[in-house]
Design a protein around this motif. Structure first.
Motif, PDB file in Angstrom:
ATOM      1  N   THR A  98      10.942 -10.004  12.958  1.00 36.99           N
ATOM      2  CA  THR A  98      10.666 -11.443  12.900  1.00 36.99           C
ATOM      3  C   THR A  98       9.680 -11.765  11.781  1.00 36.99           C
ATOM      4  N   HIS A  99       8.616 -10.978  11.664  1.00 40.39           N
ATOM      5  CA  HIS A  99       7.607 -11.236  10.634  1.00 40.39           C
ATOM      6  C   HIS A  99       8.133 -10.928   9.237  1.00 40.39           C
ATOM      7  N   ILE A 100       8.951  -9.899   9.115  1.00 38.89           N
ATOM      8  CA  ILE A 100       9.570  -9.600   7.819  1.00 38.89           C
ATOM      9  C   ILE A 100      10.439 -10.768   7.373  1.00 38.89           C
ATOM     10  N   LYS A 101      11.210 -11.318   8.304  1.00 31.28           N
ATOM     11  CA  LYS A 101      12.085 -12.449   7.986  1.00 31.28           C
ATOM     12  C   LYS A 101      11.278 -13.646   7.502  1.00 31.28           C
ATOM     13  N   LYS A 102      10.190 -13.954   8.206  1.00 34.39           N
ATOM     14  CA  LYS A 102       9.346 -15.091   7.820  1.00 34.39           C
ATOM     15  C   LYS A 102       8.649 -14.831   6.488  1.00 34.39           C
ATOM     16  N   LEU A 103       8.188 -13.606   6.286  1.00 35.51           N
ATOM     17  CA  LEU A 103       7.503 -13.266   5.042  1.00 35.51           C
ATOM     18  C   LEU A 103       8.446 -13.394   3.852  1.00 35.51           C
ATOM     19  N   LYS A 131       0.829  -1.214   0.000  1.00 38.27           N
ATOM     20  CA  LYS A 131       0.000   0.000   0.000  1.00 38.27           C
ATOM     21  C   LYS A 131       0.861   1.260   0.000  1.00 38.27           C
ATOM     22  N   HIS A 132       2.014   1.167   0.648  1.00 38.88           N
ATOM     23  CA  HIS A 132       2.928   2.309   0.736  1.00 38.88           C
ATOM     24  C   HIS A 132       4.140   2.080  -0.176  1.00 38.88           C
ATOM     25  N   TYR A 133       3.865   1.595  -1.358  1.00 38.58           N
ATOM     26  CA  TYR A 133       4.922   1.223  -2.321  1.00 38.58           C
ATOM     27  C   TYR A 133       5.977   2.333  -2.446  1.00 38.58           C
ATOM     28  N   GLY A 134       7.239   1.903  -2.286  1.00 42.81           N
ATOM     29  CA  GLY A 134       8.351   2.828  -2.486  1.00 42.81           C
ATOM     30  C   GLY A 134       8.662   3.737  -1.319  1.00 42.81           C
ATOM     31  N   LYS A 135       7.815   3.722  -0.290  1.00 43.43           N
ATOM     32  CA  LYS A 135       8.028   4.596   0.858  1.00 43.43           C
ATOM     33  C   LYS A 135       8.746   3.837   1.973  1.00 43.43           C
ATOM     34  N   VAL A 136       9.679   4.522   2.622  1.00 44.81           N
ATOM     35  CA  VAL A 136      10.366   3.913   3.757  1.00 44.81           C
ATOM     36  C   VAL A 136       9.446   3.992   4.977  1.00 44.81           C
ATOM     37  N   LEU A 137       9.165   2.848   5.560  1.00 51.94           N
ATOM     38  CA  LEU A 137       8.263   2.771   6.714  1.00 51.94           C
ATOM     39  C   LEU A 137       9.068   2.399   7.951  1.00 51.94           C
ATOM     40  N   HIS A 138       9.030   3.247   8.948  1.00 53.43           N
ATOM     41  CA  HIS A 138       9.748   2.960  10.181  1.00 53.43           C
ATOM     42  C   HIS A 138       9.086   1.798  10.930  1.00 53.43           C
ATOM     43  N   ARG A 139       9.879   1.072  11.675  1.00 46.82           N
ATOM     44  CA  ARG A 139       9.362  -0.080  12.409  1.00 46.82           C
ATOM     45  C   ARG A 139       8.223   0.311  13.342  1.00 46.82           C
ATOM     46  N   GLU A 140       8.363   1.459  14.010  1.00 48.39           N
ATOM     47  CA  GLU A 140       7.307   1.896  14.933  1.00 48.39           C
ATOM     48  C   GLU A 140       5.987   2.084  14.191  1.00 48.39           C
ATOM     49  N   TYR A 141       6.064   2.672  12.991  1.00 45.78           N
ATOM     50  CA  TYR A 141       4.861   2.929  12.203  1.00 45.78           C
ATOM     51  C   TYR A 141       4.210   1.617  11.764  1.00 45.78           C
ATOM     52  N   ILE A 142       5.052   0.676  11.334  1.00 46.17           N
ATOM     53  CA  ILE A 142       4.542  -0.635  10.915  1.00 46.17           C
ATOM     54  C   ILE A 142       3.889  -1.344  12.098  1.00 46.17           C
ATOM     55  N   LEU A 143       4.543  -1.309  13.260  1.00 48.02           N
ATOM     56  CA  LEU A 143       4.014  -1.987  14.445  1.00 48.02           C
ATOM     57  C   LEU A 143       2.648  -1.416  14.834  1.00 48.02           C
ATOM     58  N   ARG A 171      18.912   1.567   9.588  1.00 46.81           N
ATOM     59  CA  ARG A 171      18.604   2.537  10.641  1.00 46.81           C
ATOM     60  C   ARG A 171      17.259   3.233  10.432  1.00 46.81           C
ATOM     61  N   SER A 172      16.428   2.687   9.553  1.00 51.82           N
ATOM     62  CA  SER A 172      15.115   3.300   9.336  1.00 51.82           C
ATOM     63  C   SER A 172      14.000   2.284   9.447  1.00 51.82           C
ATOM     64  N   GLY A 173      13.950   1.338   8.510  1.00 55.48           N
ATOM     65  CA  GLY A 173      12.861   0.373   8.518  1.00 55.48           C
ATOM     66  C   GLY A 173      12.841  -0.448   7.239  1.00 55.48           C
ATOM     67  N   TYR A 174      11.685  -0.486   6.586  1.00 48.16           N
ATOM     68  CA  TYR A 174      11.529  -1.317   5.396  1.00 48.16           C
ATOM     69  C   TYR A 174      10.703  -0.576   4.345  1.00 48.16           C
ATOM     70  N   LYS A 175      10.862  -1.022   3.110  1.00 49.53           N
ATOM     71  CA  LYS A 175       9.993  -0.540   2.026  1.00 49.53           C
ATOM     72  C   LYS A 175       9.775  -1.662   1.035  1.00 49.53           C
ATOM     73  N   PHE A 176       8.666  -1.572   0.311  1.00 49.38           N
ATOM     74  CA  PHE A 176       8.370  -2.539  -0.748  1.00 49.38           C
ATOM     75  C   PHE A 176       8.580  -1.828  -2.073  1.00 49.38           C
ATOM     76  N   GLN A 177       9.438  -2.399  -2.904  1.00 51.37           N
ATOM     77  CA  GLN A 177       9.727  -1.784  -4.195  1.00 51.37           C
ATOM     78  C   GLN A 177      10.379  -2.796  -5.116  1.00 51.37           C
ATOM     79  N   VAL A 178       9.949  -2.810  -6.361  1.00 48.47           N
ATOM     80  CA  VAL A 178      10.551  -3.684  -7.372  1.00 48.47           C
ATOM     81  C   VAL A 178      11.648  -2.892  -8.054  1.00 48.47           C
ATOM     82  N   GLU A 179      12.874  -3.309  -7.827  1.00 43.18           N
ATOM     83  CA  GLU A 179      14.013  -2.584  -8.385  1.00 43.18           C
ATOM     84  C   GLU A 179      14.504  -3.293  -9.641  1.00 43.18           C
ATOM     85  N   SER A 180      14.908  -2.509 -10.595  1.00 39.64           N
ATOM     86  CA  SER A 180      15.405  -3.069 -11.862  1.00 39.64           C
ATOM     87  C   SER A 180      16.822  -3.585 -11.712  1.00 39.64           C
TER      88      SER A 180
END
Length: 226
Positions: free
Chosen positions: A196-201, A167-179, A217-226
């Motif tokens: 833990t859930h990111i690792k399993k996913l 839903k937040h494609y390409g955006k860096v999401l901090h762990r606190e925000y995801i939680l 030092r920030s979090g995670y993002k979903f993005q398809v990189e070339s």
């Protein structure tokens, strides 16, 4: 049709109280006084939710959760008198979807159960579309995820997490925000729950797990990189 819950708890009084509350909310409740009996009932009965104590005779909650996860993605809520973060992380690693500590409020437990069922049934955040990223396909209408045409069995929480990242494609999401967004603002676990859930996913998505990118030092993002 009534939703069915399997409640595995060795405390007789707690079973009676929780069962009474769930039945008033029109759930059909199956009770088990130990882990061994709980697994037997699970094998014989189709249920929509498992509420599972950790410290039990015959077979503890860790073992029951692990065995259920070997064959099913049914939502699991684990309850315990212990509140250590390591216990919660272990529960999530074994495949639990929620974790509540004693003393617990029956109303809070029912609210969490209802919210978990809505996510499991795809009635929250469903947009009725199909998303394709490389060989990863997410069908929000059918509430399914597949890689290279093969369905991937995600727990409700893993599915929520993947959809939130997309839903937040390409955006860096901090762990606190995801939680806060995926587990709720009242969740008491720490940030390792997200990791833990990111690792399993990622593991379940195989090569397509590379689209979930760690931002140091920030979090995670979903993005398809070339």
């Amino acid at each position: 049709m009534k939703r069915k819950i399997l409640f595995i708890e060795d405390d007789v009084l707690m079973r009676e109280i929780i069962t009474d509350y769930f039945e008033k909310e029109q759930w059909e409740v199956f009770e088990a006084e130990n882990g061994k009996l709980g697994l037997e009932i699970f094998e014989q009965t189709s249920v929509d939710l498992v509420v599972l104590d950790i410290m039990m005779p015959e077979l503890d909650g860790w073992s029951v959760c692990r065995r259920i996860r070997e064959k099913s993605v049914v939502p699991i809520i684990m309850i315990t008198a212990r509140s250590e973060d390591d216990d919660q992380i272990r529960g999530f690693e074994l495949g639990a979807d929620e974790y509540v500590t004693k003393p617990l409020s029956p109303r809070v437990l029912i609210a969490r159960a209802a919210a978990l069922m809505k996510r499991a049934e795809g009635t929250v955040g469903r947009e009725g579309d199909t998303l394709i990223y490389g060989d990863l396909l997410v069908n929000r209408m059918a509430h399914t995820v597949s890689v290279e045409g093969y369905n991937i069995n995600l727990s409700p929480k893993e599915y929520d997490l993947l959809n939130f990242l997309i839903k937040h494609y390409g955006k860096v999401l901090h762990r606190e925000y995801i939680l806060d967004a995926v587990w709720g603002y009242d969740y008491l676990g720490d940030l390792r729950t997200v990791d833990t859930h990111i690792k399993k996913l990622r593991a379940k998505l195989g090569d397509e797990g590379r689209h979930i990118i760690t931002v140091i030092r920030s979090g995670y993002k979903f993005q398809v990189e070339s």
